[in-house]
Design a protein around this motif. Structure first.
Motif, PDB file in Angstrom:
ATOM      1  N   GLN A 178      -5.251   2.395  -3.543  1.00 33.19           N
ATOM      2  CA  GLN A 178      -3.831   2.726  -3.393  1.00 33.19           C
ATOM      3  C   GLN A 178      -2.993   1.531  -2.929  1.00 33.19           C
ATOM      4  O   GLN A 178      -2.327   1.570  -1.884  1.00 33.19           O
ATOM      5  CB  GLN A 178      -3.635   3.950  -2.470  1.00 33.19           C
ATOM      6  CG  GLN A 178      -4.202   5.213  -3.077  1.00 33.19           C
ATOM      7  CD  GLN A 178      -3.939   6.471  -2.267  1.00 33.19           C
ATOM      8  OE1 GLN A 178      -4.646   7.440  -2.403  1.00 33.19           O
ATOM      9  NE2 GLN A 178      -2.929   6.473  -1.439  1.00 33.19           N
ATOM     10  N   TYR A 179      -3.062   0.471  -3.721  1.00 35.35           N
ATOM     11  CA  TYR A 179      -2.156  -0.636  -3.458  1.00 35.35           C
ATOM     12  C   TYR A 179      -1.783  -1.310  -4.768  1.00 35.35           C
ATOM     13  O   TYR A 179      -2.490  -1.220  -5.766  1.00 35.35           O
ATOM     14  CB  TYR A 179      -2.748  -1.646  -2.463  1.00 35.35           C
ATOM     15  CG  TYR A 179      -3.842  -2.536  -2.992  1.00 35.35           C
ATOM     16  CD1 TYR A 179      -5.182  -2.198  -2.827  1.00 35.35           C
ATOM     17  CD2 TYR A 179      -3.539  -3.732  -3.650  1.00 35.35           C
ATOM     18  CE1 TYR A 179      -6.190  -3.014  -3.299  1.00 35.35           C
ATOM     19  CE2 TYR A 179      -4.553  -4.560  -4.130  1.00 35.35           C
ATOM     20  CZ  TYR A 179      -5.871  -4.186  -3.950  1.00 35.35           C
ATOM     21  OH  TYR A 179      -6.880  -4.998  -4.425  1.00 35.35           O
ATOM     22  N   SER A 216       1.297   9.163  -6.909  1.00 30.33           N
ATOM     23  CA  SER A 216       2.299   8.213  -7.406  1.00 30.33           C
ATOM     24  C   SER A 216       1.846   7.623  -8.731  1.00 30.33           C
ATOM     25  O   SER A 216       0.678   7.269  -8.902  1.00 30.33           O
ATOM     26  CB  SER A 216       2.517   7.085  -6.382  1.00 30.33           C
ATOM     27  OG  SER A 216       2.960   7.613  -5.154  1.00 30.33           O
ATOM     28  N   SER A 271      -1.262   9.623  -3.327  1.00 27.23           N
ATOM     29  CA  SER A 271      -2.176   9.322  -4.426  1.00 27.23           C
ATOM     30  C   SER A 271      -1.647   9.806  -5.779  1.00 27.23           C
ATOM     31  O   SER A 271      -2.136   9.392  -6.824  1.00 27.23           O
ATOM     32  CB  SER A 271      -3.551   9.952  -4.160  1.00 27.23           C
ATOM     33  OG  SER A 271      -3.425  11.350  -4.030  1.00 27.23           O
ATOM     34  N   THR A 319       0.841  -1.195   0.000  1.00 24.70           N
ATOM     35  CA  THR A 319       0.000   0.000   0.000  1.00 24.70           C
ATOM     36  C   THR A 319       0.874   1.242   0.000  1.00 24.70           C
ATOM     37  O   THR A 319       1.981   1.245   0.552  1.00 24.70           O
ATOM     38  CB  THR A 319      -0.934   0.030   1.222  1.00 24.70           C
ATOM     39  OG1 THR A 319      -0.131   0.011   2.413  1.00 24.70           O
ATOM     40  CG2 THR A 319      -1.856  -1.162   1.232  1.00 24.70           C
ATOM     41  N   TYR A 320       0.394   2.274  -0.639  1.00 30.39           N
ATOM     42  CA  TYR A 320       1.137   3.528  -0.711  1.00 30.39           C
ATOM     43  C   TYR A 320       0.219   4.682  -0.334  1.00 30.39           C
ATOM     44  O   TYR A 320      -0.991   4.617  -0.525  1.00 30.39           O
ATOM     45  CB  TYR A 320       1.740   3.732  -2.106  1.00 30.39           C
ATOM     46  CG  TYR A 320       0.736   3.792  -3.235  1.00 30.39           C
ATOM     47  CD1 TYR A 320       0.266   2.627  -3.838  1.00 30.39           C
ATOM     48  CD2 TYR A 320       0.247   5.016  -3.706  1.00 30.39           C
ATOM     49  CE1 TYR A 320      -0.649   2.677  -4.870  1.00 30.39           C
ATOM     50  CE2 TYR A 320      -0.669   5.067  -4.733  1.00 30.39           C
ATOM     51  CZ  TYR A 320      -1.120   3.894  -5.313  1.00 30.39           C
ATOM     52  OH  TYR A 320      -2.046   3.947  -6.327  1.00 30.39           O
ATOM     53  N   SER A 321       0.821   5.742   0.195  1.00 29.87           N
ATOM     54  CA  SER A 321      -0.003   6.822   0.744  1.00 29.87           C
ATOM     55  C   SER A 321      -0.151   8.008  -0.204  1.00 29.87           C
ATOM     56  O   SER A 321      -1.119   8.757  -0.098  1.00 29.87           O
ATOM     57  CB  SER A 321       0.583   7.310   2.067  1.00 29.87           C
ATOM     58  OG  SER A 321       1.898   7.799   1.877  1.00 29.87           O
ATOM     59  N   ARG A 354      -5.625   1.782  -8.063  1.00 30.06           N
ATOM     60  CA  ARG A 354      -5.430   3.200  -7.706  1.00 30.06           C
ATOM     61  C   ARG A 354      -6.461   3.673  -6.686  1.00 30.06           C
ATOM     62  O   ARG A 354      -6.156   4.493  -5.833  1.00 30.06           O
ATOM     63  CB  ARG A 354      -5.503   4.072  -8.959  1.00 30.06           C
ATOM     64  CG  ARG A 354      -4.312   3.913  -9.877  1.00 30.06           C
ATOM     65  CD  ARG A 354      -4.268   5.037 -10.909  1.00 30.06           C
ATOM     66  NE  ARG A 354      -3.225   4.810 -11.890  1.00 30.06           N
ATOM     67  CZ  ARG A 354      -1.956   5.155 -11.708  1.00 30.06           C
ATOM     68  NH1 ARG A 354      -1.581   5.737 -10.586  1.00 30.06           N
ATOM     69  NH2 ARG A 354      -1.065   4.910 -12.645  1.00 30.06           N
TER      70      ARG A 354
END
Lengths: 110, 117
Positions: free
Chosen positions: A69-70, A30, A28, A24-26, A66
């Motif tokens: 977010q993972y 990216s 948005s 997971t990424y924080s 998206r």
């Protein structure tokens, strides 16, 4: 909260199994995402790049969600040689740097 | 095609000493990066060169670290004076310049394992 998060594992799976990891990424904003494989005391090696919804290469499939977010990495028909740590890297838009997760350790058992 | 090479592979130094790490990127790659992995933590960005110019050094921990890339080829990372917390694995990576999305695909060297005692 970390910018990129991964379950450290280890994931212990039998040969031939299908296994999936999430990252997971924080941020948005990216745009590009990468999966690297790292063997013990070796360098990270680029496994797959994910620029749109997903990518497939043989037994490996990477998918991007998206909305949530993972990104995920799916390994089918696991081999003993797949045992390694899988690192997720997120490219930071506007720069050239990666933000890495801590990695997920996979052990494929005979 | 030769990959990214780094020298030395291991270095053990005492606190207060100086160490210089070297990285040779893949031939023709304009972009060169330094990263560091401290035990138990994730790999963290230190800095980025485009050819001989420092593009982003936002990850450099403090002014004890000095990176150079003479002539836009190999790069050195000097730590002076070294402290205990500098121990870790220092990775160098490179990527091609201006090749669309492939510019962002970074290839890593084997790393230099630095131990400060």
């Amino acid at each position: 909260r970390k910018e990129v998060e991964q379950d450290p594992g280890p994931f212990n799976v039998p040969e031939g199994a299908t296994v999936a990891f999430n990252c997971t990424y924080s941020n948005s904003a990216s745009q590009s995402f990468f999966w690297y494989r790292q063997d013990c005391r070796k360098e990270p090696k680029l496994l797959m790049s994910v620029y749109s919804s997903g990518n497939e290469d043989g037994r490996f499939t990477a998918q991007l969600n998206r909305a949530s977010q993972y990104i995920s990495l799916l390994i089918r028909d696991s081999k003993l040689s797949d045992s390694a740590t899988y690192l997720c890297a997120v490219y930071v838009s506007g720069t050239y740097k990666y933000i890495f997760g801590t990695g997920t350790r996979l052990k494929v058992l005979a | 095609e030769a990959g990214v090479t780094q020298f030395p592979s291991h270095s053990v130094i005492e606190k207060g000493q100086t160490v210089t790490l070297r990285c040779d990127p893949i031939s023709g790659h304009d972009n060169l990066y330094w990263y560091r992995r401290v035990m138990g933590k994730e790999i963290k960005f230190l800095l980025h060169f485009v050819k001989e110019s420092k593009q982003d050094e936002s990850g450099m921990p403090n002014n004890r670290f000095l990176a150079e890339r003479t002539g836009g080829t190999y790069s050195t990372l000097k730590v002076q004076p070294a402290e205990l917390e500098d121990s870790g694995v220092y990775f160098c990576a490179s990527s091609p310049g201006d090749r669309g999305r492939f510019t962002y695909e970074q290839y890593f060297g084997p790393g230099t394992r630095l131990t400060v005692t």
